[in-house]
Write an enzyme that holds these catalytic residues in place. Structure first.
Site, PDB file in Angstrom:
ATOM      1  N   GLY A  39       0.819  -1.213   0.000  1.00 43.02           N
ATOM      2  CA  GLY A  39       0.000   0.000   0.000  1.00 43.02           C
ATOM      3  C   GLY A  39       0.849   1.257   0.000  1.00 43.02           C
ATOM      4  O   GLY A  39       2.083   1.205   0.009  1.00 43.02           O
ATOM      5  N   ALA A  77      -4.390  -8.480   1.416  1.00 44.08           N
ATOM      6  CA  ALA A  77      -4.154  -9.820   0.872  1.00 44.08           C
ATOM      7  C   ALA A  77      -3.150  -9.743  -0.264  1.00 44.08           C
ATOM      8  O   ALA A  77      -2.980  -8.706  -0.880  1.00 44.08           O
ATOM      9  CB  ALA A  77      -5.451 -10.425   0.343  1.00 44.08           C
ATOM     10  N   TYR A 143      -4.218 -18.692  -5.096  1.00 50.99           N
ATOM     11  CA  TYR A 143      -4.916 -17.480  -4.647  1.00 50.99           C
ATOM     12  C   TYR A 143      -6.394 -17.781  -4.353  1.00 50.99           C
ATOM     13  O   TYR A 143      -6.901 -17.502  -3.262  1.00 50.99           O
ATOM     14  CB  TYR A 143      -4.796 -16.377  -5.713  1.00 50.99           C
TER      15      TYR A 143
END
Ligand code: UDP
Length: 330
Positions: A39, A77, A143
């Site tokens: 992020g 995630a 995933y």
């Protein structure tokens, strides 16, 4: 129950930052918890930021023991199909173990309301389209398997410990809020819309469309693009729904499929740049078509996507990359 104070885990990421912005605009007191591994600090939209990693259980437990939240929203995630095939260990650790730590910390501290980002990758290859929630779950990538595992954990934690959860299966999140300084900035960028826009704006040297021999109307894959702010809206509505239903699972998409070449064409029209992509082999693990039956979310949440128009999305993404060609400054 009135929701006023929330914790947004992964709020510095793409969907999490747009959700935090939406929640702040709706008057909520937003704390973001993020490890900033992917992020961006400049994407934070919150009244308080905590830099922490879900893999550090003691840290998380201390935080949730000291502060009470009305609801927790979990966006953090690892989320790339191809990468998950190469390095499943990272995915089981960052997704499953991190979610387990979060659930345990919630259980021990009595936090009982969670909104969780899941994915249409839990379905695997579609047996029938559009995909509805009861479609068989047969994920084809680590995933997808990690997300399905967490969905099962949430079901078990609900039955045994009463932790309420909304599990929202996103289709292709797209779009941004360039006027508020929010965009899409993954490094490296692997998603179609930002890649096509960056190529049109001369911010990248090449553009490859993966596969032109799929059994679709123009031979390229078809996806269902849902605006991040429509996702944000669904999250708050799903959280409120947990007042009356302890566990919900909904697809979040538009129900409309667009081919990769239709995306290229939209960027071509809106940018005015006559881009000519190259074609490469199919990307492993890409189903030909993924389109949501999103009627359950619409009916049960009173939600309706209002910003998920492809040309409008492309216009925003062009605006974002024109103002921030290198993405976020940090
Ligand atoms: N895609 C492509 N070139 C790119 C990026 C993506 O052809 O540079 C294709 C990809 O193979 C898929 C579609 O675009 O068919 C959407 O991929 P994306 O990575 O954006 O999202 P996903 O569907 O994997 O979540």
């Amino acid at each position: 129950m009135t929701i006023s104070r929330i914790l947004v885990i992964g709020g510095a990421g793409y969907v999490g930052s747009h959700f935090s912005f939406f929640a702040m605009n709706n008057g909520l007191d937003v704390t973001v918890l993020d490890n900033l591994s992917k992020g961006h600090k400049s994407a934070l939209r919150c009244s308080q930021f905590v830099q922490a990693d879900l893999l550090n259980y003691d840290n998380l437990l201390n935080h949730l023991s000291e502060r009470r939240y009305d609801a927790i929203f979990h966006f953090a995630a690892s989320c790339l199909v191809g990468e998950s095939v190469q390095d499943p260990a990272q995915y089981y650790k960052n997704n499953v173990i991190a979610a387990f730590n979060m659930l345990e910390a919630m259980r021990v501290t009595g936090h009982d309301r969670l909104v969780f980002s899941s994915t249409c990758a839990v379905y695997g290859y579609p047996k029938k389209l559009p995909l509805y929630e009861d479609h068989p779950k047969d994920p084809i990538s680590p995933y997808g398997r990690t997300k399905l595992t967490i969905e099962w954990m949430l079901e078990d934690y609900n039955i045994a410990y009463g932790i309420r959860s909304a599990q929202l299966r996103y289709f292709n999140a797209a779009g941004c809020e360039p006027d508020s300084g929010l965009g899409e900035d993954h490094r490296p960028e692997t998603h179609l819309i930002p890649n096509v826009v960056r190529f049109a704006l001369n911010l990248s040297d090449s553009l490859t469309i993966f596969g032109d021999d799929y059994p679709t109307r123009d031979g390229t894959c078809i996806r269902d693009y849902i605006h991040v702010m429509d996702l944000a809206d669904a999250h708050l509505k799903a959280c409120a729904k947990l007042d009356t239903i302890p566990m919900i699972r909904f697809n979040l998409g538009t129900g409309v499929g667009l081919s990769n070449l239709e995306v290229v064409d939209s960027v071509r029209r809106i940018s005015g740049v006559n881009i000519a992509p190259g074609f490469g082999p199919r990307r492993p693990g890409d189903p030909a078509e993924l389109v949501a039956d999103a009627s359950a979310a619409q009916k049960n949440l009173g939600w309706k996507p209002s910003r998920s128009n492809l040309d409008a999305i492309v216009t925003e993404v062009i605006k974002w990359f024109s103002s921030c060609p290198q993405g976020y400054p940090n």
